[in-house]
Write a protein that holds these residues in place. Sequence first.
Motif, short mmCIF file in Angstrom:
data_model
loop_
_atom_site.label_atom_id
_atom_site.label_comp_id
_atom_site.label_asym_id
_atom_site.label_seq_id
_atom_site.Cartn_x
_atom_site.Cartn_y
_atom_site.Cartn_z
N LEU A 164 14.84 6.89 -2.91
CA LEU A 164 13.51 6.29 -2.87
C LEU A 164 12.67 6.74 -4.05
CD1 LEU A 164 11.28 4.69 -1.31
CD2 LEU A 164 10.75 6.84 -0.15
N PRO A 201 2.06 6.44 -3.56
CA PRO A 201 2.63 5.57 -2.51
C PRO A 201 4.03 5.98 -2.09
CG PRO A 201 1.55 4.27 -4.21
CD PRO A 201 1.60 5.67 -4.72
N ALA A 202 4.88 6.33 -3.05
CA ALA A 202 6.25 6.73 -2.71
C ALA A 202 6.25 8.05 -1.93
CB ALA A 202 7.09 6.86 -3.98
N THR A 205 5.20 7.32 1.62
CA THR A 205 6.30 6.68 2.35
C THR A 205 7.36 7.69 2.74
OG1 THR A 205 5.93 4.63 1.12
CG2 THR A 205 8.05 4.88 2.23
N LEU A 209 8.33 8.85 6.66
CA LEU A 209 9.70 8.70 7.15
C LEU A 209 10.32 10.05 7.50
CD1 LEU A 209 11.04 5.95 4.71
CD2 LEU A 209 10.23 5.66 7.06
N GLN A 271 -1.29 4.41 6.27
CA GLN A 271 -0.71 3.08 6.34
C GLN A 271 -0.74 2.36 4.99
OE1 GLN A 271 -2.75 0.51 9.05
NE2 GLN A 271 -1.29 -1.17 8.86
N TYR A 273 -0.78 3.52 1.91
CA TYR A 273 0.19 4.06 0.97
C TYR A 273 1.62 3.74 1.39
CZ TYR A 273 -3.87 6.71 -0.56
OH TYR A 273 -5.11 7.07 -1.01
N PHE A 274 1.86 3.75 2.69
CA PHE A 274 3.20 3.46 3.20
C PHE A 274 3.61 2.03 2.85
CE2 PHE A 274 5.93 1.86 6.64
CZ PHE A 274 6.99 2.73 6.52
N VAL A 275 2.74 1.07 3.12
CA VAL A 275 3.05 -0.33 2.83
C VAL A 275 3.21 -0.55 1.33
CG1 VAL A 275 2.20 -2.70 3.00
CG2 VAL A 275 1.92 -1.14 4.93
N GLY A 277 4.13 1.66 -0.92
CA GLY A 277 5.36 2.29 -1.38
C GLY A 277 6.59 1.47 -1.04
N ILE A 278 6.65 0.94 0.19
CA ILE A 278 7.78 0.12 0.60
C ILE A 278 7.84 -1.16 -0.24
CG2 ILE A 278 8.68 -1.30 2.46
CD1 ILE A 278 9.33 1.57 2.83
#
Length: 284
Positions: A164, A201-202, A205, A209, A271, A273-275, A277-278
């Motif tokens: 990732l 962001p990465a 994420t 996880l 949320q 940053y997670f979105v 990053g994905i």
Amino acid sequence: MTRTTGRARPRPRLLSARPLGYAVLTAGLAVWLMPFAWMVLGSFKTQDEIFADPPTWWPQSPTSGNFTRWLTHLHFGTYFTNSLVVAVLTVLGNLLFCSMVGYALAKMDFAGKRILLGVVLVTIMVPGVVTFVPLFVIVAKIGILNSYGALVLPFLTQPVGVFLMRQFMLDIPDSLMEAARIDGASELRIFIRIVMPLCGPALATLGILTFLGSWNNFLWPLVASQSESMYTLPVALSLYSTGQYSTDYGTLLAGAVLIITPILALFVFLQRYFVQGIATVGLK
């Protein structure tokens, strides 16, 4: 004479399909949320009401006894502390080491780079049960069973996290690092001062996880924790909600609510940053 504009009018068929799409998505969301709603509502029910026929959604006689049992009699604070310490240390380790390995694979040239990347990709495809017994033997041989070291060290670096971070760092312009090298910055300084701030962001994420996986991990803490003082929440939930002849479903549901609440809070907080990053990694 009417004046025409360059903006095309939406097709009536698309307009009529939009409410149908919203209805389908709403129905799907309701089905997805139904088990969680049953879990939360059931945590306030007695054992008899949970098995009532016909079943009831809303508690007829709401009780907080299920939560009280966890907070007073079942040493919830100890299990929560263990889970939090293990999850936080695991997240910090993955953020650091996965970023360092990902940076080396994305921005540095060295002998065996492609081989190392291949090893990382192959490791992702290896099931965890394959390495479970050898990992337990290693931990037992070095004498760290029933400690935070046994719960944290085997998971400080995950191949998925390495991949990732590598994929995200490939998008960072090489010109930034070349300019820093010309100014005399070392690789460590470039990594800390330039690369890491751009990987928000990465990192978010990977952090979510990793926290989710560590917080919900059950099998390894069950084997590596050999005393009650080192139990994590999933282990305690499994052992103390199941009796010799029956399961206390009220206690089980209340414990599940207590376990899932920190995860939901973390996701809501990170949320965005997670979105991001994905989505960024998915474009590679």
